[in-house]
Design an enzyme around this catalytic site. Structure first.
Site, PDB file in Angstrom:
ATOM      1  CD  GLU A  52      -2.938  -1.195   2.273  1.00  0.00           C
ATOM      2  OE1 GLU A  52      -4.060  -1.667   2.064  1.00  0.00           O
ATOM      3  OE2 GLU A  52      -2.587  -0.736   3.382  1.00  0.00           O
ATOM      4  CG  ASP A  79      -7.988  -5.264   5.097  1.00  0.00           C
ATOM      5  OD1 ASP A  79      -7.411  -5.386   6.189  1.00  0.00           O
ATOM      6  OD2 ASP A  79      -8.164  -4.170   4.547  1.00  0.00           O
ATOM      7  CD  GLU A 114      -9.878  -1.173   8.411  1.00  0.00           C
ATOM      8  OE1 GLU A 114      -9.704  -0.788   7.241  1.00  0.00           O
ATOM      9  OE2 GLU A 114      -9.020  -1.828   9.056  1.00  0.00           O
TER      10      GLU A 114
END
Length: 648
Positions: free
Chosen positions: A276, A351, A379
């Site tokens: 990333e 993820d 998240e």
């Protein structure tokens, strides 16, 4: 016995003992009518100061909180208990350990027995941690922001530290943080974000880190730092970050020497590389092993560790299924890492989704030490606005990846500077559950929820414990149902990952970030075909029996069906429903469960919960219900454009 530093723990209690807004977490037990008398045996006049300080913390915790009998703490180095302990009692109670931190853990275990009203008859039990490294990963930035943090700003308050000191209010707050971690056996903390700023390795920040390390040390907590792989270049000391460059290697060696001169028990580095946008050895055509080993060589003389994350995808994997990319990236490097390198992998291959299969990289790295990375901060599970108890999710993982195959477990922390630490009062339970499962993965999710409820709300009344425990135990499945049932995944809105966007697509984004890449809905059906026969072949990365089980539509668990298969809308499910009918049923059930939580909370919990906490939970349950309805309506309306069937 020296009591330096303990006054700040007492200050924390003095400042906050009357508060009932969650800032005492699960530690706020009822104070005894008269202090418990605590005796200590086995500590001679030549005992190290660190040992004395840690034993004093254990003694203080019991003196302030234990009721009913005197306690003797016995430090017996011949007991060979490691970080574990032996409890005998109840009158008098004895805690035996072979290390000072073992006595501290034992003291908290004794308080837990009392505050959860465990059996009161005679007991003689022994505990040792199942996992060596039990670590919290903070994704905190030097500017005080927290990536994927939903409970305020960073707890570290770097601006309040200077010249080896911190403010008294900050010290009191962090002492309570340390007590909470020690009470569940957490023994390591990464202070900063995996997307690391190079400035964390500058001397001005290392001096601040030393202050935190000094505070946490008596609680058995070692400090780690996330490091930017290009730090020597970013700080202007080299022209490259190539791990084979002699000047770069010497820079890391000097930096390690500088750090260990400040903190002799420093744990080591956590590294996110070539992921990333983060720099890494791949920028110089070097392997992950070459990059990790350079750092490992710098830390090895001091006993330090390198924790290298396997969360790498995108570059070099054109058109490859994202969930396969970690194995593709790392499997060929198995056995090439130094002994003091540990590979840290997320529990699932994607993820931190509400439900994933376990990550197959745990099957493929047999000669490399591994850590499992779990996400405590929610998240993808409603953040700090949804009541979602995560222990059932983590138990699913440990059923397939046995703890004996791991060196440790890391949890992405959910704490911030809000009064109750975690935003949602029930999000505290996930911090607690992480620590308890890191210590003993055999504990049941139900038992941990019951422990947390009894200690947090100070009641043993089954009229509260049973139904609220039910809310906690069913909340993760409810979340899966109203967000992404039957193996659907990554249907979130871009960037912030809060709310549904199943039709999400941006041509400027990597395809792996777009929801349409994952559900692949069309007129024929829905789901990602990951079979060897007709799909991406991801099933082949798993060991047996899972490879064959996931490959075949008939044997694939329905809760993962759309993760591994593209399934026709009229496929007949075990319930007798078609796939489309089952999808409608799951979304409806998820919403209905949240309605039950809200209605029960309003009708039956007021006598047991502080008014401020009750009001906060009530408001958040209404937010959760509104969000669940939005998920149901948005997703079913969108998928109906492909199924062309009525929403039932």
């Amino acid at each position: 016995m020296k009591r330096a530093g303990l006054l700040f723990g007492l200050l924390a209690w003095t400042l906050w003992s009357r508060a009932d807004d969650g800032r005492l977490l699960w530690l706020g037990g009822t104070a005894p009518d008269s202090p418990c008398r605590v005796k200590v045996r086995g500590i001679g006049p030549t005992a190290p100061h660190a040992t004395e300080t840690t034993v004093a913390l254990a003694r203080e915790a019991l003196a302030d909180g234990y009721r009913g009998s005197d306690v003797t703490l016995v430090l017996d180095t011949a007991a060979r208990l490691g970080d574990g302990f032996r409890l005998q009692g109840p009158r008098p109670a004895t805690v035996t350990a072979s290390s000072a931190v073992g006595l501290l853990y034992g003291a908290y275990a004794l308080l837990r027995r009392q505050n959860t009203q465990a059996e009161t008859g005679p007991y003689d039990c022994m505990e040792r941690p199942a996992l060596t490294l039990r670590m919290l990963d903070h994704w905190d930035n030097p500017d005080g922001s927290v990536e994927r943090g939903y409970a305020g700003r960073s707890i570290w308050k770097w601006e309040q530290m200077a010249a080896g000191r911190m403010s008294d209010s900050l010290r009191a707050r962090l002492c309570l943080y340390a007590q909470a971690n020690a009470s569940v056996g957490i023994n390591a903390v990464v202070l900063n974000n995996v997307n690391a700023s190079p400035k964390m390795l500058s001397r001005i920040y290392l001096d601040k880190v030393q202050v935190v390390a000094d505070l946490l040390r008596p609680y058995g907590i070692r400090v780690y730092l996330s490091v930017n792989f290009a730090s020597p270049m970013a700080l202007g000391d080299t022209r490259t970050a190539d791990p084979q460059n002699a000047r770069v290697r010497r820079w890391w060696q000097r930096k390690a020497a500088e750090i260990y001169a400040l903190m002799p028990d420093f744990g080591g580095f956590l590294v996110k590389a070539n992921s990333e946008g983060q720099p890494g050895p791949g920028d110089y055509h070097r392997t992950h092993a070459e990059g990790a080993n350079m750092l490992a060589d710098a830390l090895a003389p001091y006993g330090g560790k390198v924790v290298w994350r396997s969360f790498v995808y995108g570059a070099g994997h054109r058109h490859e299924d994202r969930v396969k990319q970690a194995v593709s990236e790392f499997a060929g490097l198995d056995g090439l890492f130094r002994d003091n390198v540990m590979l840290q992998s997320k529990n699932g291959p994607l993820d931190f989704q509400p439900r994933e299969p376990y990550a197959p990289i745990f099957d493929r790295m047999e000669r490399t030490s591994q850590l499992a990375e779990l996400q405590i901060t929610q998240e993808y599970l409603g953040q700090s606005r949804h009541l979602v108890y995560l222990a059932p999710m983590w138990k699913e993982f440990f059923e397939q990846v046995k703890p004996s195959r791991l060196k440790g477990v890391a949890g992405v922390a959910n704490v911030g500077d809000t009064a109750n630490w975690c935003g949602h009062p029930f999000s505290q339970a996930n911090w607690y559950a992480f620590g308890r499962l890191a210590w003993n993965p055999e504990l049941s999710a139900e038992a941990i929820a019951d422990e947390w409820l009894r200690q947090t709300f100070h009641t043993a009344d089954a009229r509260f414990l049973a139904p609220v425990g039910m809310m906690m135990m069913t909340s993760r499945e409810a979340c899966v149902n109203y967000m992404m049932p039957l193996g659907l995944h990554h249907l979130f809105k871009f960037d912030h990952h809060y709310g549904p966007e199943p039709g999400g697509f941006k041509a400027s984004y990597p395809r792996e970030w777009c929801p349409v890449y994952y559900h692949r809905a069309d007129s024929a059906g829905i789901g990602f075909d990951r079979t060897v026969a007709t799909g991406s072949g991801a099933t082949a990365q798993y060991r047996e029996p899972y490879a064959t089980q996931y490959e075949r539509l008939e044997t694939c668990p329905e809760q993962l069906l759309l993760w591994f298969h593209h399934v026709p809308w009229d496929y007949r499910m075990q319930s007798g429903n078609t796939l489309w009918q089952e999808l409608c049923c799951k979304y409806r059930l998820g919403v209905s469960m949240v309605e039950v939580y809200r209605d029960f909370w309003r009708s039956s919990t007021r006598p047991y919960v502080d008014a401020e906490c009750w009001q906060q939970v009530d408001g958040l349950l209404q937010v959760q219900l509104n969000d669940a309805r939005e998920w149901r309506e948005t997703c079913l309306d969108y998928f109906q454009t492909f199924s062309h069937q009525p929403i039932e």
